[in-house]
Design a protein around this motif. Structure first.
Motif, PDB file in Angstrom:
ATOM      1  N   LEU A 113      -7.359 -38.367   5.183  1.00 40.27           N
ATOM      2  CA  LEU A 113      -7.602 -40.023   5.199  1.00 40.27           C
ATOM      3  C   LEU A 113      -9.164 -40.384   5.838  1.00 40.27           C
ATOM      4  O   LEU A 113      -9.839 -41.170   5.498  1.00 40.27           O
ATOM      5  CB  LEU A 113      -6.551 -40.711   5.995  1.00 40.27           C
ATOM      6  N   HIS A 114      -9.707 -39.136   6.714  1.00 40.33           N
ATOM      7  CA  HIS A 114     -10.813 -39.339   7.298  1.00 40.33           C
ATOM      8  C   HIS A 114     -11.903 -38.650   6.592  1.00 40.33           C
ATOM      9  O   HIS A 114     -12.915 -38.875   6.335  1.00 40.33           O
ATOM     10  CB  HIS A 114     -10.625 -39.396   8.881  1.00 40.33           C
ATOM     11  N   ASP A 115     -11.681 -37.071   6.617  1.00 36.80           N
ATOM     12  CA  ASP A 115     -12.582 -36.158   6.374  1.00 36.80           C
ATOM     13  C   ASP A 115     -12.443 -35.663   4.694  1.00 36.80           C
ATOM     14  O   ASP A 115     -13.498 -35.068   4.154  1.00 36.80           O
ATOM     15  CB  ASP A 115     -12.635 -34.985   7.076  1.00 36.80           C
ATOM     16  N   ASP A 116     -11.435 -36.029   4.162  1.00 35.86           N
ATOM     17  CA  ASP A 116     -11.499 -35.300   2.818  1.00 35.86           C
ATOM     18  C   ASP A 116     -10.586 -36.392   1.864  1.00 35.86           C
ATOM     19  O   ASP A 116      -9.630 -36.467   1.555  1.00 35.86           O
ATOM     20  CB  ASP A 116     -10.261 -34.097   3.065  1.00 35.86           C
ATOM     21  N   LEU A 117     -11.581 -37.505   1.543  1.00 36.45           N
ATOM     22  CA  LEU A 117     -11.093 -38.485   0.636  1.00 36.45           C
ATOM     23  C   LEU A 117     -10.873 -38.218  -0.665  1.00 36.45           C
ATOM     24  O   LEU A 117     -10.175 -39.091  -1.448  1.00 36.45           O
ATOM     25  CB  LEU A 117     -12.106 -39.669   0.718  1.00 36.45           C
ATOM     26  N   ARG A 118     -11.164 -37.069  -1.176  1.00 37.92           N
ATOM     27  CA  ARG A 118     -10.696 -36.409  -2.319  1.00 37.92           C
ATOM     28  C   ARG A 118      -9.475 -36.477  -2.606  1.00 37.92           C
ATOM     29  O   ARG A 118      -8.683 -36.704  -3.774  1.00 37.92           O
ATOM     30  CB  ARG A 118     -11.273 -35.047  -2.667  1.00 37.92           C
ATOM     31  N   ARG A 119      -8.507 -35.984  -1.324  1.00 42.44           N
ATOM     32  CA  ARG A 119      -6.986 -36.311  -1.565  1.00 42.44           C
ATOM     33  C   ARG A 119      -6.558 -37.663  -2.013  1.00 42.44           C
ATOM     34  O   ARG A 119      -5.373 -37.817  -2.661  1.00 42.44           O
ATOM     35  CB  ARG A 119      -6.526 -35.512  -0.428  1.00 42.44           C
ATOM     36  N   GLY A 152      -4.540 -51.120  -2.862  1.00 43.01           N
ATOM     37  CA  GLY A 152      -5.919 -50.905  -2.455  1.00 43.01           C
ATOM     38  C   GLY A 152      -5.777 -51.381  -0.925  1.00 43.01           C
ATOM     39  O   GLY A 152      -6.480 -50.893   0.005  1.00 43.01           O
ATOM     40  N   ARG A 153      -4.825 -52.312  -0.541  1.00 46.92           N
ATOM     41  CA  ARG A 153      -4.976 -52.669   0.906  1.00 46.92           C
ATOM     42  C   ARG A 153      -4.352 -51.350   1.753  1.00 46.92           C
ATOM     43  O   ARG A 153      -4.701 -51.335   3.137  1.00 46.92           O
ATOM     44  CB  ARG A 153      -4.097 -53.868   0.993  1.00 46.92           C
ATOM     45  N   ILE A 154      -3.371 -51.053   1.480  1.00 43.63           N
ATOM     46  CA  ILE A 154      -2.711 -49.909   2.021  1.00 43.63           C
ATOM     47  C   ILE A 154      -3.564 -48.836   2.314  1.00 43.63           C
ATOM     48  O   ILE A 154      -3.402 -48.310   3.270  1.00 43.63           O
ATOM     49  CB  ILE A 154      -1.196 -49.532   1.718  1.00 43.63           C
ATOM     50  N   THR A 155      -4.448 -48.424   0.987  1.00 47.89           N
ATOM     51  CA  THR A 155      -5.428 -47.467   1.159  1.00 47.89           C
ATOM     52  C   THR A 155      -6.344 -47.906   2.494  1.00 47.89           C
ATOM     53  O   THR A 155      -6.559 -46.985   3.212  1.00 47.89           O
ATOM     54  CB  THR A 155      -5.935 -47.266  -0.007  1.00 47.89           C
ATOM     55  N   ALA A 156      -6.872 -48.879   2.353  1.00 45.49           N
ATOM     56  CA  ALA A 156      -7.893 -49.294   3.307  1.00 45.49           C
ATOM     57  C   ALA A 156      -7.285 -49.318   4.793  1.00 45.49           C
ATOM     58  O   ALA A 156      -7.956 -48.830   5.704  1.00 45.49           O
ATOM     59  CB  ALA A 156      -8.322 -50.767   3.171  1.00 45.49           C
ATOM     60  N   ARG A 157      -6.008 -49.726   4.790  1.00 46.25           N
ATOM     61  CA  ARG A 157      -5.450 -49.764   6.161  1.00 46.25           C
ATOM     62  C   ARG A 157      -5.166 -48.208   6.720  1.00 46.25           C
ATOM     63  O   ARG A 157      -5.608 -47.942   7.947  1.00 46.25           O
ATOM     64  CB  ARG A 157      -3.999 -50.398   6.141  1.00 46.25           C
ATOM     65  N   LEU A 158      -4.756 -47.394   5.875  1.00 45.74           N
ATOM     66  CA  LEU A 158      -4.602 -46.088   6.409  1.00 45.74           C
ATOM     67  C   LEU A 158      -5.903 -45.251   6.776  1.00 45.74           C
ATOM     68  O   LEU A 158      -5.750 -44.733   7.618  1.00 45.74           O
ATOM     69  CB  LEU A 158      -3.634 -45.305   5.325  1.00 45.74           C
TER      70      LEU A 158
END
Length: 230
Positions: free
Chosen positions: A28-34, A184-190
């Motif tokens: 969620l921080h270094d590999d946003l491709r996942r 989108g909200r849960i993606t941003a939060r995580l």
């Protein structure tokens, strides 16, 4: 040829929430491709792109992507993912792209057909698909941009955006806008929680280093420095 029927949208969203919330923090921080892979599975899109907003240069930069199959040389030529700063969706100072519109409206924006044909006016400004040429070269026809509204998002603030794109004739599930916003909200939060956790880990490692190496006086100075960073 007949279109392949998309999966049930609710089942896709259930899998989306399960898969996204079980990603490790480094993904969620270094590999946003996942993260983009999870979005592409949920939308059955041909491409998913995650755009990070750079508030200083007033543009969006490519932060992650997922493609069905090999992206091919066109992708590397136009959107070099190894150098996100080169993959700018807008020139500096130009904030009239479809991603900006989705963020300003705090709502998904849908584009159908040839990207260069699309434009929309909102509150006196006209928005277009600024990357229409490379998208058309890739064969993209329809797309949706979803703002990643975090817990600290403010009205009118430009947030990160995720977009998913389809070739002509591709099957696609029908997610309502309210469902896309929730995704989108849960993606941003995580992503935000992962960034906070990474910063806390760095702070802890620095404190351990200070404890092992520093004298009492230096340690006090380091503590003050670290508090200033936090």
């Amino acid at each position: 040829s007949m279109k392949q029927r998309p999966q049930d949208p609710q089942e896709l969203r259930n899998a989306f929430y399960r898969d996204l919330t079980t990603l490790p923090h480094d993904a969620l921080h270094d590999d946003l491709r996942r993260v983009c892979d999870v979005w592409r599975a949920a939308t059955e899109a041909d491409w998913v792109w995650l755009w990070a907003h750079n508030p200083y240069a007033r543009l969006y930069e490519l932060a992650g992507y997922s493609a069905k199959g090999e992206p091919g040389p066109v992708w590397q030529e136009i959107l070099p993912v190894e150098a996100p700063q080169a993959a700018r969706a807008t020139p500096a100072g130009d904030d009239q792209g479809i991603g900006h519109l989705a963020s300003r409206m705090a709502s998904p924006v849908h584009q159908a057909g040839i990207p260069s044909d699309w434009s929309e006016e909102w509150r006196g400004n006209r928005y277009t698909v600024l990357l229409h040429q490379p998208m058309e070269k890739l064969g993209c026809r329809d797309m949706t941009y979803v703002p990643l509204l975090g817990p600290n998002s403010k009205n009118g603030q430009l947030d990160d955006v995720i977009s998913f794109h389809y070739r002509e004739g591709s099957a696609r599930p029908r997610h309502d806008d309210v469902d896309l916003l929730a995704m989108g909200r849960i993606t941003a939060r995580l992503i935000e929680d992962a960034q906070v956790a990474k910063q806390a880990k760095v702070d802890s490692e620095l404190r351990q280093l200070a404890d092992s190496l520093a004298t009492t006086v230096v340690r006090h100075r380091l503590d003050g420095y670290l508090r200033g960073l936090i």
